[in-house]
Design an enzyme around this catalytic site. Sequence first.
Site, PDB file in Angstrom:
ATOM      1  N   GLU A  96       0.820  -1.123   0.016  1.00  0.00           N
ATOM      2  CA  GLU A  96       0.052   0.006  -0.121  1.00  0.00           C
ATOM      3  C   GLU A  96       0.812   1.361  -0.003  1.00  0.00           C
ATOM      4  O   GLU A  96       0.726   2.200   0.744  1.00  0.00           O
ATOM      5  CB  GLU A  96      -1.157  -0.090   1.270  1.00  0.00           C
ATOM      6  CG  GLU A  96      -1.985  -1.245   1.108  1.00  0.00           C
ATOM      7  CD  GLU A  96      -2.622  -1.082   2.244  1.00  0.00           C
ATOM      8  OE1 GLU A  96      -2.561  -0.320   3.529  1.00  0.00           O
ATOM      9  OE2 GLU A  96      -3.671  -1.953   2.324  1.00  0.00           O
ATOM     10  N   HIS A 107     -10.320  -6.055  -2.577  1.00  0.00           N
ATOM     11  CA  HIS A 107     -11.592  -5.809  -1.665  1.00  0.00           C
ATOM     12  C   HIS A 107     -12.450  -4.808  -2.473  1.00  0.00           C
ATOM     13  O   HIS A 107     -12.541  -3.622  -2.577  1.00  0.00           O
ATOM     14  CB  HIS A 107     -10.919  -4.909  -0.613  1.00  0.00           C
ATOM     15  CG  HIS A 107      -9.784  -5.468   0.196  1.00  0.00           C
ATOM     16  ND1 HIS A 107     -10.238  -6.538   1.161  1.00  0.00           N
ATOM     17  CD2 HIS A 107      -8.734  -5.223   0.665  1.00  0.00           C
ATOM     18  CE1 HIS A 107      -8.987  -6.750   1.889  1.00  0.00           C
ATOM     19  NE2 HIS A 107      -8.167  -5.972   1.352  1.00  0.00           N
ATOM     20  N   ASN A 152       2.123  -5.387  -3.087  1.00  0.00           N
ATOM     21  CA  ASN A 152       0.732  -5.723  -2.779  1.00  0.00           C
ATOM     22  C   ASN A 152      -0.119  -4.340  -2.598  1.00  0.00           C
ATOM     23  O   ASN A 152       0.470  -3.411  -1.696  1.00  0.00           O
ATOM     24  CB  ASN A 152       0.670  -6.406  -1.584  1.00  0.00           C
ATOM     25  CG  ASN A 152      -0.659  -7.148  -1.306  1.00  0.00           C
ATOM     26  OD1 ASN A 152      -1.192  -7.935  -2.194  1.00  0.00           O
ATOM     27  ND2 ASN A 152      -1.152  -6.902   0.002  1.00  0.00           N
ATOM     28  N   GLU A 188      -6.573 -10.690  -1.246  1.00  0.00           N
ATOM     29  CA  GLU A 188      -7.154 -10.381   0.065  1.00  0.00           C
ATOM     30  C   GLU A 188      -8.487 -10.312  -0.331  1.00  0.00           C
ATOM     31  O   GLU A 188      -9.396  -9.442   0.216  1.00  0.00           O
ATOM     32  CB  GLU A 188      -6.631  -9.053   0.835  1.00  0.00           C
ATOM     33  CG  GLU A 188      -5.172  -9.030   1.088  1.00  0.00           C
ATOM     34  CD  GLU A 188      -4.691  -7.699   1.854  1.00  0.00           C
ATOM     35  OE1 GLU A 188      -5.604  -6.998   2.282  1.00  0.00           O
ATOM     36  OE2 GLU A 188      -3.626  -7.673   2.050  1.00  0.00           O
ATOM     37  N   ASP A 233     -12.480 -10.072  -0.678  1.00  0.00           N
ATOM     38  CA  ASP A 233     -13.702  -9.807  -0.098  1.00  0.00           C
ATOM     39  C   ASP A 233     -14.640  -8.856  -0.850  1.00  0.00           C
ATOM     40  O   ASP A 233     -14.242  -7.983  -1.356  1.00  0.00           O
ATOM     41  CB  ASP A 233     -13.781  -9.625   1.661  1.00  0.00           C
ATOM     42  CG  ASP A 233     -12.895  -8.401   1.836  1.00  0.00           C
ATOM     43  OD1 ASP A 233     -12.514  -7.745   1.099  1.00  0.00           O
ATOM     44  OD2 ASP A 233     -12.459  -8.528   3.049  1.00  0.00           O
TER      45      ASP A 233
HETATM   46  C1  XIL Z   1      -6.482  -5.824   8.469  1.00  0.00           C
HETATM   47  C2  XIL Z   1      -6.865  -7.252   9.356  1.00  0.00           C
HETATM   48  O1  XIL Z   1      -7.781  -7.879   8.408  1.00  0.00           O
HETATM   49  C3  XIL Z   1      -7.603  -6.646  10.500  1.00  0.00           C
HETATM   50  O2  XIL Z   1      -7.580  -7.651  11.460  1.00  0.00           O
HETATM   51  C4  XIL Z   1      -6.612  -5.476  11.158  1.00  0.00           C
HETATM   52  O3  XIL Z   1      -7.104  -5.106  12.140  1.00  0.00           O
HETATM   53  C5  XIL Z   1      -6.292  -4.443  10.041  1.00  0.00           C
HETATM   54  O4  XIL Z   1      -5.606  -5.219   9.072  1.00  0.00           O
HETATM   55  N1  XIL Z   1      -5.055  -4.538   3.675  1.00  0.00           N
HETATM   56  C6  XIL Z   1      -4.162  -5.361   4.280  1.00  0.00           C
HETATM   57  C7  XIL Z   1      -4.374  -6.260   5.346  1.00  0.00           C
HETATM   58  O5  XIL Z   1      -3.134  -5.579   3.450  1.00  0.00           O
HETATM   59  O6  XIL Z   1      -3.129  -6.508   6.017  1.00  0.00           O
HETATM   60  C8  XIL Z   1      -5.585  -5.636   6.194  1.00  0.00           C
HETATM   61  O7  XIL Z   1      -5.801  -6.744   6.844  1.00  0.00           O
HETATM   62  C9  XIL Z   1      -6.713  -5.129   5.329  1.00  0.00           C
HETATM   63  C10 XIL Z   1      -6.330  -4.267   4.112  1.00  0.00           C
END
Ligand code: XIL
Length: 297
Positions: free
Chosen positions: A127, A204, A167, A233, A235
């Site tokens: 990020e 996401h 990432n 990741e 969702d």
């Molecule tokens: C999130 C986790 O799911 C949570 O439990 C934590 O509180 C915050 O981080 N991008 C990422 C992940 O790269 O590491 C993040 O994970 C979600 C967004």
Amino acid sequence: ASTLGAAAAQSGRYFGTAIAASRLGDSTYTTIAGREFNMVTAENEMKPDATEPNRGQFSFNSGDQIYNWATQRGLKVRGHTLAWHSQQPGWMQSLNGSSLRQAMIDHINGVMAHYKGKLAAWDVVNEAFNEDGSRRSSNLQGTGNDWIEVAFRTARAADPSVKLCYNDYNIENWSYGKTQGVYNMIRDFKSRGVPIDCVGLQTHFTGGSSLPGNFPTTLSSFAALGVDVALTEVDVTSASTSQYAGLTQACMNVPRCIGITVWGVRDSDSWRSSESPLLFDNSGNKKAAYTSVLNAL
Ligand code: XIL
């Protein structure tokens, strides 16, 4: 095939999930996770605040819990993450300049030495871009624009056997500034020989039923730079079946899209639990989105 992992393996891909160490005592959770997936990412346990709580003092207890749980079942593990503006330990948050640069290098070396030869990939940097494609301001960015390539060069030297990934989120739409910013960085790294092997699209998704614009173009364009692509990741708001099927199909259509990871097992395990964004409901039942993914693999 009757599980996500086995279905993905038919094309040489993996299907993974984020795992939280705190849930490994929950047998509903571990039964589903051990059955369905063949790749694991630690949801928080390999982040800088977890692995180096005090400067120079490393802690791998919870990360190793996940690593051991996964590898005892034959599942592979992605490392997440080494350099990030968020979830830094307090001591790192207060550093800047050359001392932060050195701390980042030491952190990468310390964590990668522990997991040397054991992981499928590392998200070396997470990020680092703004939505418009410029660099996100952070204490790390403040150490100089070359901090990302220094992180990747350090990582390659620390463990030459592990794939090194960049990432980020909101890099799924090809017509988006951030996507172009990341694309241009990877193209530049490739042209100058900065070591990078893969790009992770967090995926996401927030609402709607169609994919972000030109999602297939994004995947094939990154792949054409000579890096592997992974959805890291996933969702999706309300677990839209069309978005889940579409993102799976898009990955399947690109030979260098090597795998998909969902960011948790049941809706109740999700950091976005109020949006019910995952493939299993709170009781561990398969949702409609599960079937749409399985059918697309
Ligand atoms: C999130 C986790 O799911 C949570 O439990 C934590 O509180 C915050 O981080 N991008 C990422 C992940 O790269 O590491 C993040 O994970 C979600 C967004």
